[in-house]
Design a protein around this motif. Structure first.
Motif, PDB file in Angstrom:
ATOM      1  N   GLN A 177     -44.145 -70.655  72.872  1.00 22.83           N
ATOM      2  CA  GLN A 177     -45.200 -71.615  73.165  1.00 22.83           C
ATOM      3  C   GLN A 177     -45.015 -72.837  72.292  1.00 22.83           C
ATOM      4  OE1 GLN A 177     -49.183 -70.056  73.280  1.00 22.83           O
ATOM      5  NE2 GLN A 177     -49.817 -71.885  74.380  1.00 22.83           N
ATOM      6  N   GLU A 199     -44.929 -64.067  78.072  1.00 21.80           N
ATOM      7  CA  GLU A 199     -44.833 -65.276  77.241  1.00 21.80           C
ATOM      8  C   GLU A 199     -43.801 -65.051  76.143  1.00 21.80           C
ATOM      9  OE1 GLU A 199     -48.552 -66.969  75.647  1.00 21.80           O
ATOM     10  OE2 GLU A 199     -47.361 -67.518  73.895  1.00 21.80           O
ATOM     11  N   GLU A 235     -46.511 -72.961  77.676  1.00 19.89           N
ATOM     12  CA  GLU A 235     -46.028 -71.615  77.386  1.00 19.89           C
ATOM     13  C   GLU A 235     -44.711 -71.446  78.127  1.00 19.89           C
ATOM     14  OE1 GLU A 235     -49.214 -69.326  78.990  1.00 19.89           O
ATOM     15  OE2 GLU A 235     -50.424 -69.491  77.168  1.00 19.89           O
TER      16      GLU A 235
HETATM   17 MG    MG Z   1     -49.324 -68.189  73.039  1.00 12.25          MG
END
Ligand code: MG
Ligand code: ATP
Length: 602
Positions: free
Chosen positions: A439, A436, A213
């Motif tokens: 990813q 985040e 991530e």
């Molecule tokens: Mg994710």
């Protein structure tokens, strides 16, 4: 040549006050500066300025993703149920997806992500190893019925994602595609001037193996990550404890069972033992000397031996000064889920005596049909423990792991703490928060097997295709840049994604100032710069400066009384620095040079 945006006609209304329900700075400022407007919880309307920044971010993403050879496609957001049924995600997503029916009562969904569609598209069109590798991507709107939309664009229910998918004939190809994508991510976030930390992650419900991530470190982030002195980082679920060294137990006395009445808790055991069973090494008993045994229920899906989902009780041994972290433990049993054992669970197993549960009644040392016993990764082979003896008011002393009892497996069961050793041995871990922003996943064969994506390999054999998937939260990235590029007066965009590079302000009542500003704007346009021009009459200089600082364009140029009197334009950076008065004739070129320097990040 782009035409300047004139404040007198631009579709914009700035707000002096923060919107009542805005919970983070980016949400406040993007609304106040007229970039976005709320349509419903977690659903946002893009206004001209917001759209301009969004388009620039997308352009950078496209350049870098095209640059690694990926090809852009565009899927619908409205999709039929069937492909998501085949991968079980129609159910697995639970309440997180928007489902709807058409007029013929057929089920549809608004796509939360598009693995299924990409897999089926490649299956539809390709059949040979000669067609591979291929990486496809789109920049598209996604829908997730998030339980708690928050932080403006950061957790929306409708949001924009770049999602890419790689298809390769073997695992090695998948790794290469993953590394290419990862490299593009680093260049994208660097160009966007967004600080990022790649964090090793467990891949969760997506299945597959390696995954990282990309987190933008910031206090408002919902994700915690563990940072090692080496700079490597892990998310808490993916953190593994470095191997602990075996302990020599040759001098450890044989285990003994002793009465330890009314000591069903760690504190009571420590207190009782210190009062009645002094240690031979002179120090006091501590919680860390106790092996705590926790009963947990594992909820498995149906498998070859079970026609229905089934529930298994397990016992997990952990050091007594730590607590079970259910999420970390659960990650080891994925896709099964964990829950706490109930009163009835314990009743069904007489060997589990509440407060006196020990390792001898479970695991390899117990009878046929025993519950499985797992040991936490902090417990060293050869270590001696004070722990339950599976009898009311009786405990073991000096029970040695690896001598007296074994486990069915080692697990990451406990919470990680500040100061725990990092997995790479580079020193103690510290914890930070982040959002985040992207990813990267090595999916492996999960989707190609579920949906039957196969090709003929060099030997004419049918093989499933290796896949990777790679997401960037485009609208979230915009918010994260706003979150990290502002001050109390407003936004402060990096020059390459700002809605314009120069904000020209004409002040005063003197028509000559406006004429000078017009001229400057024309020259800047001719030099290829994007300009916001505050040409509003009867608006005070104070209001104009406040708006300029709120909007966040990197260079502000003012034509006012000094221009009329001395022929100079005042130029400064958005942050107030590098203020100078430049003669009108050279002003446009000097500003262009300044913008070039800012674009280079100088
Ligand atoms: Mg994710
Ligand atoms: P999170 O854990 O934050 O919910 P996720 O891991 O579920 O995100 P992915 O499925 O990996 O998200 O989606 C790819 C990217 O899309 C994420 O890295 C994130 O940047 C972005 N994203 C995910 N959910 C949202 C959302 N609700 N609003 C805005 N962006 C999102």
């Amino acid at each position: 040549m782009t035409k300047a945006l004139r404040m007198s006609t631009m579709f914009l209304r700035t707000l002096r006050e923060d919107p009542a329900d805005a919970d983070v700075d980016s949400a406040k400022l993007l609304q106040r500066a007229g970039y976005i407007r709320k349509a419903a919880p977690g659903i946002w309307t893009w206004l001209p300025l917001g759209l301009s920044v969004l388009n620039k971010i997308e352009a950078i993403i496209r350049e870098e993703i095209d640059g690694i050879g990926a090809q852009e496609v565009h899927f619908p957001a409205l999709l039929p149920r069937e492909p998501y049924e085949a991968t079980h995600r129609w159910e697995e997503y639970g309440d997180n997806i928007f489902r709807l029916k058409d007029r013929h009562e057929a089920d549809y969904l608004l796509a939360p992500t598009h693995e299924e569609m990409f897999t089926l598209l490649v299956k539809d069109m390709y059949s040979s190893y000669k067609d591979l590798p291929v990486t496809l991507y789109q920049i598209q709107t996604k829908y997730r019925d998030e339980f708690r939309p928050r932080a403006g664009l950061i957790r929306g229910r409708e949001f924009i994602m770049k999602d890419a998918y790689s298809f390769t004939v073997d695992e090695e190809g998948m790794r290469q595609a993953y590394m290419d994508e990862r490299g593009a991510y680093e260049r994208i976030f660097q160009r966007l001037d967004l600080k990022y930390v790649p964090v090793f992650a467990m891949s969760g419900p997506m299945g597959g193996s390696a995954s990282e991530e990309f987190l933008a470190p910031m206090a408002i982030g919902e994700d915690t990550f563990a940072l090692a002195p080496s700079g490597k980082a892990w998310n808490v679920e993916a953190l593994h404890t470095p191997a602990v060294e075996d302990i020599d137990f040759s001098a450890t006395p044989a285990a003994t069972k002793r009465a330890t009445p009314d000591a069903a808790t760690i504190e009571a055991m420590v207190e009782y033992a210190n009062a009645n069973e002094p240690r031979t090494d002179g120090r006091d008993w501590e919680a860390a000397d106790i092996l705590k045994n926790v009963v947990v229920a594992v909820k498995h899906a149906e498998d070859d031996e079970h026609d229905e989902p089934w529930r298994e009780l397990i016992v997990v041994g952990i050091p007594g000064d730590r607590t079970v972290d259910m999420k970390r433990l659960e990650a080891q049993f994925a896709p099964a889920e964990l829950e706490e054992a109930t009163e009835d669970d314990l009743k069904a197993h007489p060997e589990l005596v509440r407060g006196y549960i020990g390792p001898m009644g479970v695991g390899p040392q117990a009878d046929e049909g025993h519950l499985r016993y797992f040991i936490d990764a902090h417990v060293a082979k050869g270590s001696a423990w004070f722990t339950g003896a599976d009898e009311q008011d009786v405990d073991y002393y000096d029970l040695v792991y690896g001598r007296d009892f074994e486990a069915d497996g080692t697990v990451e069961a406990v919470e990680v703490r500040d100061g725990d050793m990092s997995p790479d041995g580079s020193g103690p871990l510290s914890f930070e928060r982040g959002v985040e922003i992207g990813q990267v996943f090595q999916l492996g064969l999960k989707y190609s097997e579920a949906l039957g994506l196969k090709v003929l390999d060099q030997n004419g054999k049918t093989v499933p295709v290796w896949m990777g998937c790679y997401g960037i939260g485009v609208s979230r990235v915009l918010a994260c840049i706003a979150e990290t590029h502002h001050d109390e007066r407003g936004l402060a965009w990096p020059a390459n994604i700002a809605p314009a590079q120069v904000h020209v302000v004409a002040t005063g009542k003197d028509e000559a100032a406006f004429e000078a500003a017009e001229r400057l704007v024309g020259e800047l346009e001719a030099l290829g710069l994007e300009v916001i021009y505050d040409d509003r009459k009867k608006v005070s200089p104070g209001v104009k400066f406040k708006d300029a600082e709120l909007l966040g364009v990197p260079v502000i140029a003012v034509a006012g009384r000094d221009t009329v009197n001395n022929g100079t334009i005042e130029v400064r950076d958005r942050n107030g620095e590098n203020k100078e008065a430049i003669g009108q004739d050279g002003a446009a070129q000097a500003i262009a040079d300044r913008v070039t320097r800012l674009m280079r990040g100088e």
